[in-house]
Design a protein around this motif. Sequence first.
Motif, PDB file in Angstrom:
ATOM      1  N   GLY A  71      30.706   2.253  11.827  1.00 52.81           N
ATOM      2  CA  GLY A  71      31.776   1.326  11.474  1.00 52.81           C
ATOM      3  C   GLY A  71      32.458   0.728  12.696  1.00 52.81           C
ATOM      4  O   GLY A  71      32.781  -0.464  12.718  1.00 52.81           O
ATOM      5  N   THR A  72      32.663   1.543  13.713  1.00 53.27           N
ATOM      6  CA  THR A  72      33.327   1.061  14.922  1.00 53.27           C
ATOM      7  C   THR A  72      32.494  -0.050  15.566  1.00 53.27           C
ATOM      8  O   THR A  72      33.024  -1.087  15.979  1.00 53.27           O
ATOM      9  CB  THR A  72      33.521   2.228  15.914  1.00 53.27           C
ATOM     10  N   HIS A 100      42.503  -0.079  11.475  1.00 57.01           N
ATOM     11  CA  HIS A 100      41.894   1.037  12.200  1.00 57.01           C
ATOM     12  C   HIS A 100      41.866   0.675  13.692  1.00 57.01           C
ATOM     13  O   HIS A 100      41.815  -0.499  14.054  1.00 57.01           O
ATOM     14  CB  HIS A 100      40.461   1.214  11.680  1.00 57.01           C
ATOM     15  N   ASP A 176      37.334  -4.991   7.344  1.00 57.02           N
ATOM     16  CA  ASP A 176      36.839  -3.641   7.578  1.00 57.02           C
ATOM     17  C   ASP A 176      36.905  -2.942   6.214  1.00 57.02           C
ATOM     18  O   ASP A 176      37.974  -2.587   5.741  1.00 57.02           O
ATOM     19  CB  ASP A 176      37.748  -2.958   8.614  1.00 57.02           C
ATOM     20  N   GLN A 179      36.479   2.158   4.294  1.00 52.06           N
ATOM     21  CA  GLN A 179      37.024   3.138   3.339  1.00 52.06           C
ATOM     22  C   GLN A 179      36.772   2.726   1.887  1.00 52.06           C
ATOM     23  O   GLN A 179      36.920   3.539   0.985  1.00 52.06           O
ATOM     24  CB  GLN A 179      38.537   3.302   3.550  1.00 52.06           C
ATOM     25  N   SER A 199      30.425   1.887   6.970  1.00 51.25           N
ATOM     26  CA  SER A 199      29.947   3.059   7.716  1.00 51.25           C
ATOM     27  C   SER A 199      29.343   4.064   6.743  1.00 51.25           C
ATOM     28  O   SER A 199      29.956   4.401   5.731  1.00 51.25           O
ATOM     29  CB  SER A 199      31.111   3.694   8.475  1.00 51.25           C
ATOM     30  N   HIS A 201      28.753   7.329   7.007  1.00 49.46           N
ATOM     31  CA  HIS A 201      29.291   8.692   6.876  1.00 49.46           C
ATOM     32  C   HIS A 201      30.587   8.770   6.061  1.00 49.46           C
ATOM     33  O   HIS A 201      31.108   9.852   5.808  1.00 49.46           O
ATOM     34  CB  HIS A 201      29.442   9.374   8.238  1.00 49.46           C
ATOM     35  N   LYS A 202      31.107   7.619   5.632  1.00 41.42           N
ATOM     36  CA  LYS A 202      32.271   7.632   4.746  1.00 41.42           C
ATOM     37  C   LYS A 202      31.835   7.575   3.278  1.00 41.42           C
ATOM     38  O   LYS A 202      32.666   7.576   2.383  1.00 41.42           O
ATOM     39  CB  LYS A 202      33.204   6.456   5.071  1.00 41.42           C
TER      40      LYS A 202
HETATM   41  C1  LIG Z   1      36.023   5.654   9.852  1.00 38.57           C
HETATM   42  C2  LIG Z   1      36.496   4.258   9.963  1.00 38.57           C
HETATM   43  C3  LIG Z   1      35.983   3.381  10.949  1.00 38.57           C
HETATM   44  C4  LIG Z   1      35.005   3.837  11.992  1.00 38.57           C
HETATM   45  O1  LIG Z   1      33.724   4.090  11.488  1.00 38.57           O
HETATM   46  P1  LIG Z   1      32.737   5.033  12.339  1.00 38.57           P
HETATM   47  O2  LIG Z   1      31.447   4.939  11.616  1.00 38.57           O
HETATM   48  O3  LIG Z   1      33.329   6.410  12.318  1.00 38.57           O
HETATM   49  O4  LIG Z   1      32.646   4.460  13.718  1.00 38.57           O
HETATM   50  C5  LIG Z   1      36.437   2.081  10.968  1.00 38.57           C
HETATM   51  N1  LIG Z   1      37.341   1.653  10.077  1.00 38.57           N
HETATM   52  C6  LIG Z   1      37.845   2.441   9.122  1.00 38.57           C
HETATM   53  C7  LIG Z   1      38.831   1.901   8.147  1.00 38.57           C
HETATM   54  C8  LIG Z   1      37.455   3.781   9.037  1.00 38.57           C
HETATM   55  O5  LIG Z   1      37.981   4.565   8.108  1.00 38.57           O
END
Ligand SMILES: *Cc1c(COP(=O)(O)O)cnc(C)c1O
Length: 388
Positions: A71-72, A100, A176, A179, A199, A201-202
């Motif tokens: 996500g980053t 974020h 973004d 979540q 992302s 892993h969320k």
């Molecule tokens: C976790 C998260 C990110 C980052 O994602 P990663 O895959 O951990 O780099 C970015 N934005 C939000 C809103 C997040 O919750």
Amino acid sequence: MKRIYLDYAATTPTDPEVVKAMLPYFTDSFGNPSSIYSYGQENKGAVSESRTKVATLIGARDEEIVFTGGGTEADNAALQGVAFANQSKGNHIITSSIEHHAVIETCEFLDKWGFSTTYLSVDEHGLTDPDEFRNAITDKTILISVMLANNEVGTVEPIAELAGIARKAGILFHTDAVQAVGHIPVDVNALGVDLLSISAHKLNGPKGVGALYIRKGTRLIPFMHGGGQEGRRRAGTENVPGIVGFGRAAELAGQELDQEAERLTNLRERLISGLQERIDHIRLNGHPVNRLPNNVNISVEYVEGESMLLNLDLEGICASSGSACTSGSLEPSHVCLAMGLPHEQAHGSLRLTLGKWTEEQDIERVLEVLPGIVAKLRAMSPLLKSKR
Ligand SMILES: *Cc1c(COP(=O)(O)O)cnc(C)c1O
């Protein structure tokens, strides 16, 4: 002691189904998708199947999905990519004050390179105001980035409305949605966004893989250089096992979404009302209705968030104070401060986020132990003594 994991907003366990789908791609099918022989080409097929699954989850076309390292990276690629591609048109970016850090710090970086960022305020529930947004637009504005759902307080922003305003003004809109995707219905066309970050892993997928949705025709300067992968938009050998896992996780999330959203909303409401009945001087942070099904964020007056976390940990309960990224530091959360919470309450915020393996008995356990922890901490609190 059974561990109770209530920090799904920080990360989720990888679904065993997802792990099963990934495993062959470490050993039997390890070929490089760029290789000519069939052994590599087979993996190209696996990557493209995953692309379809991720695209389907958000109503996009396959070719609009670019896999990233999370996500980053997706946030960085979107913001830097659009900013540098549109430098001749203008240098102004609009975002919100509750993003974020992947978005906020990228804006701060861009500001050092001649861009200038406006941060929209939010109300006491964490909502941005479309009128403030409209007034912030100038003839130099090239990009707007507002998150779909906040990672700390769970507020779901009015993205369709904001993106509609941006489109009328001819300005690109990024959201973004890390979540939100897999937790609430997300459709890029219903939202009207040009770019959207995800992302894996969320949503019960593996860490270190994500995607950026890029609406067809949107021009970006690539963030990574060194290869023609992902349609020349993201160089580097594909993380094939990760991408396959992400695809499977997206597929499962799509199948389970409606049922899980309802189940988690019920658990969330049980937790919120149970805590309000058992503990006085607490408040729910974030929006009472427009919030993620799995997010509970409360401020407990006269108690430090960190102390609650440590005591919950002794009971085997994993939670977070505000954001996972700022916990461990003593800075109050920028999100709670932006919502106008006084410093003491921002310090006393506790985030409990639920997910696929959260059960009713986990919620009951929190309701059983947290009131006692709060009573104990309040008995020792200098904050409370000074009030008396
Ligand atoms: C976790 C998260 C990110 C980052 O994602 P990663 O895959 O951990 O780099 C970015 N934005 C939000 C809103 C997040 O919750």
